[in-house]
Design a protein around this motif. Sequence first.
Motif, PDB file in Angstrom:
ATOM      1  N   ARG A   1       0.831  -1.201   0.000  1.00 55.15           N
ATOM      2  CA  ARG A   1       0.000   0.000   0.000  1.00 55.15           C
ATOM      3  C   ARG A   1       0.866   1.251   0.000  1.00 55.15           C
ATOM      4  N   LEU A   2       0.396   2.224  -0.746  1.00 54.86           N
ATOM      5  CA  LEU A   2       1.015   3.552  -0.762  1.00 54.86           C
ATOM      6  C   LEU A   2       0.220   4.410   0.194  1.00 54.86           C
ATOM      7  N   THR A   3       0.813   4.724   1.334  1.00 52.06           N
ATOM      8  CA  THR A   3       0.127   5.506   2.341  1.00 52.06           C
ATOM      9  C   THR A   3       0.674   6.922   2.366  1.00 52.06           C
ATOM     10  N   VAL A   4      -0.195   7.886   2.580  1.00 51.19           N
ATOM     11  CA  VAL A   4       0.207   9.290   2.585  1.00 51.19           C
ATOM     12  C   VAL A   4      -0.175   9.936   3.905  1.00 51.19           C
ATOM     13  N   HIS A   5       0.597  10.941   4.282  1.00 49.94           N
ATOM     14  CA  HIS A   5       0.302  11.733   5.472  1.00 49.94           C
ATOM     15  C   HIS A   5       0.519  13.188   5.116  1.00 49.94           C
ATOM     16  N   ARG A   6      -0.410  14.014   5.549  1.00 52.82           N
ATOM     17  CA  ARG A   6      -0.337  15.441   5.269  1.00 52.82           C
ATOM     18  C   ARG A   6      -0.349  16.177   6.604  1.00 52.82           C
ATOM     19  N   SER A   7       0.747  16.853   6.903  1.00 51.25           N
ATOM     20  CA  SER A   7       0.778  17.662   8.118  1.00 51.25           C
ATOM     21  C   SER A   7       0.614  19.123   7.717  1.00 51.25           C
ATOM     22  N   GLY A   8       0.704  20.006   8.661  1.00 49.51           N
ATOM     23  CA  GLY A   8       0.550  21.421   8.363  1.00 49.51           C
ATOM     24  C   GLY A   8       1.658  21.964   7.484  1.00 49.51           C
TER      25      GLY A   8
ATOM     26  N   TYR B   1       4.191  13.470   3.343  1.00 49.81           N
ATOM     27  CA  TYR B   1       4.946  12.233   3.466  1.00 49.81           C
ATOM     28  C   TYR B   1       4.225  11.138   2.682  1.00 49.81           C
ATOM     29  N   ALA B   2       4.979  10.247   2.066  1.00 51.77           N
ATOM     30  CA  ALA B   2       4.397   9.096   1.384  1.00 51.77           C
ATOM     31  C   ALA B   2       5.339   7.916   1.567  1.00 51.77           C
ATOM     32  N   GLN B   3       4.776   6.743   1.757  1.00 52.05           N
ATOM     33  CA  GLN B   3       5.608   5.545   1.863  1.00 52.05           C
ATOM     34  C   GLN B   3       4.855   4.338   1.329  1.00 52.05           C
ATOM     35  N   VAL B   4       5.611   3.416   0.782  1.00 54.83           N
ATOM     36  CA  VAL B   4       5.061   2.157   0.291  1.00 54.83           C
ATOM     37  C   VAL B   4       5.412   1.094   1.319  1.00 54.83           C
ATOM     38  N   ILE B   5       4.373   0.437   1.838  1.00 55.29           N
ATOM     39  CA  ILE B   5       4.538  -0.585   2.862  1.00 55.29           C
ATOM     40  C   ILE B   5       4.177  -1.929   2.246  1.00 55.29           C
ATOM     41  N   ASP B   6       4.982  -2.966   2.508  1.00 59.77           N
ATOM     42  CA  ASP B   6       4.728  -4.269   1.887  1.00 59.77           C
ATOM     43  C   ASP B   6       3.415  -4.870   2.377  1.00 59.77           C
ATOM     44  N   ALA B   7       3.004  -5.947   1.728  1.00 57.77           N
ATOM     45  CA  ALA B   7       1.684  -6.538   1.969  1.00 57.77           C
ATOM     46  C   ALA B   7       1.510  -7.060   3.393  1.00 57.77           C
ATOM     47  N   THR B   8       2.588  -7.489   4.039  1.00 53.19           N
ATOM     48  CA  THR B   8       2.472  -7.980   5.408  1.00 53.19           C
ATOM     49  C   THR B   8       2.341  -6.839   6.401  1.00 53.19           C
ATOM     50  N   GLY B   9       2.687  -5.628   5.990  1.00 51.10           N
ATOM     51  CA  GLY B   9       2.544  -4.464   6.851  1.00 51.10           C
ATOM     52  C   GLY B   9       3.718  -4.224   7.765  1.00 51.10           C
ATOM     53  N   GLY B  10       4.791  -4.944   7.565  1.00 52.02           N
ATOM     54  CA  GLY B  10       5.911  -4.826   8.486  1.00 52.02           C
ATOM     55  C   GLY B  10       7.099  -4.042   7.986  1.00 52.02           C
ATOM     56  N   THR B  11       7.223  -3.853   6.684  1.00 52.26           N
ATOM     57  CA  THR B  11       8.428  -3.256   6.139  1.00 52.26           C
ATOM     58  C   THR B  11       8.089  -2.105   5.194  1.00 52.26           C
ATOM     59  N   VAL B  12       8.799  -1.007   5.363  1.00 51.73           N
ATOM     60  CA  VAL B  12       8.660   0.118   4.438  1.00 51.73           C
ATOM     61  C   VAL B  12       9.588  -0.145   3.259  1.00 51.73           C
ATOM     62  N   VAL B  13       9.003  -0.255   2.070  1.00 53.96           N
ATOM     63  CA  VAL B  13       9.764  -0.552   0.861  1.00 53.96           C
ATOM     64  C   VAL B  13      10.392   0.716   0.292  1.00 53.96           C
ATOM     65  N   ALA B  14       9.629   1.805   0.271  1.00 52.54           N
ATOM     66  CA  ALA B  14      10.121   3.074  -0.264  1.00 52.54           C
ATOM     67  C   ALA B  14       9.418   4.209   0.455  1.00 52.54           C
ATOM     68  N   ALA B  15      10.095   5.346   0.577  1.00 54.43           N
ATOM     69  CA  ALA B  15       9.496   6.499   1.239  1.00 54.43           C
ATOM     70  C   ALA B  15      10.023   7.781   0.629  1.00 54.43           C
ATOM     71  N   ALA B  16       9.221   8.818   0.716  1.00 55.90           N
ATOM     72  CA  ALA B  16       9.635  10.145   0.265  1.00 55.90           C
ATOM     73  C   ALA B  16       8.846  11.182   1.057  1.00 55.90           C
ATOM     74  N   SER B  17       9.467  12.322   1.294  1.00 52.25           N
ATOM     75  CA  SER B  17       8.771  13.408   1.981  1.00 52.25           C
ATOM     76  C   SER B  17       9.401  14.733   1.583  1.00 52.25           C
ATOM     77  N   THR B  18       8.722  15.798   1.922  1.00 54.37           N
ATOM     78  CA  THR B  18       9.246  17.123   1.600  1.00 54.37           C
ATOM     79  C   THR B  18      10.369  17.523   2.536  1.00 54.37           C
ATOM     80  N   LEU B  19      10.666  16.715   3.524  1.00 55.29           N
ATOM     81  CA  LEU B  19      11.807  16.975   4.397  1.00 55.29           C
ATOM     82  C   LEU B  19      13.132  16.607   3.724  1.00 55.29           C
TER      83      LEU B  19
ATOM     84  N   PHE C   1      -3.843   2.382  -2.886  1.00 58.31           N
ATOM     85  CA  PHE C   1      -3.658   3.739  -2.371  1.00 58.31           C
ATOM     86  C   PHE C   1      -4.387   3.908  -1.054  1.00 58.31           C
ATOM     87  N   ASP C   2      -3.636   4.177   0.002  1.00 57.68           N
ATOM     88  CA  ASP C   2      -4.187   4.415   1.331  1.00 57.68           C
ATOM     89  C   ASP C   2      -4.083   5.912   1.607  1.00 57.68           C
ATOM     90  N   ARG C   3      -5.212   6.600   1.536  1.00 58.46           N
ATOM     91  CA  ARG C   3      -5.213   8.054   1.696  1.00 58.46           C
ATOM     92  C   ARG C   3      -5.378   8.471   3.157  1.00 58.46           C
TER      93      ARG C   3
END
Length: 117
Positions: free
Chosen positions: A25-32, A36-54, A92-94
């Motif tokens: 799943r591609l999950t996104v987070h929007r703060s003020g 942030y966005a990250q791809v988490i594998d199907a088991t939910g335990g590992t972040v495969v890829a991530a990117a953020s404006t930081l 896509f997990d919004r």
Amino acid sequence: MDKNSARLRRAKSTRAHIRKLAVPRLTVHRSGQHLYAQVIDATGGTVVAAASTLQKSVNEGLKGTKNLTAAAAVGKAVAERSIAAGVDSVAFDRSGMKYHGRIKAIADAAREAGLKF
């Protein structure tokens, strides 16, 4: 029920459905201030890829970190990193947020970069 608890309820429901699909799943987070966005594998335990404006590589040349161009940069970066890691199809997990504005810009940019939803 306040606004945040309603959002979290929607997010919980969406994540339960994605778990049944058993796809990354591609999950996104929007703060003020940041996105942030990250791809988490199907088991939910590992972040495969991530990117953020930081990250310097993402926010180079951007005027701000909380606008549509920044969202597009995050979407493109997470898609490229995900494909490089071998994941090209995601759900896509919004996070319970409306599919509108910056959230939609992240999704559209990820699709244009080759990620399949």
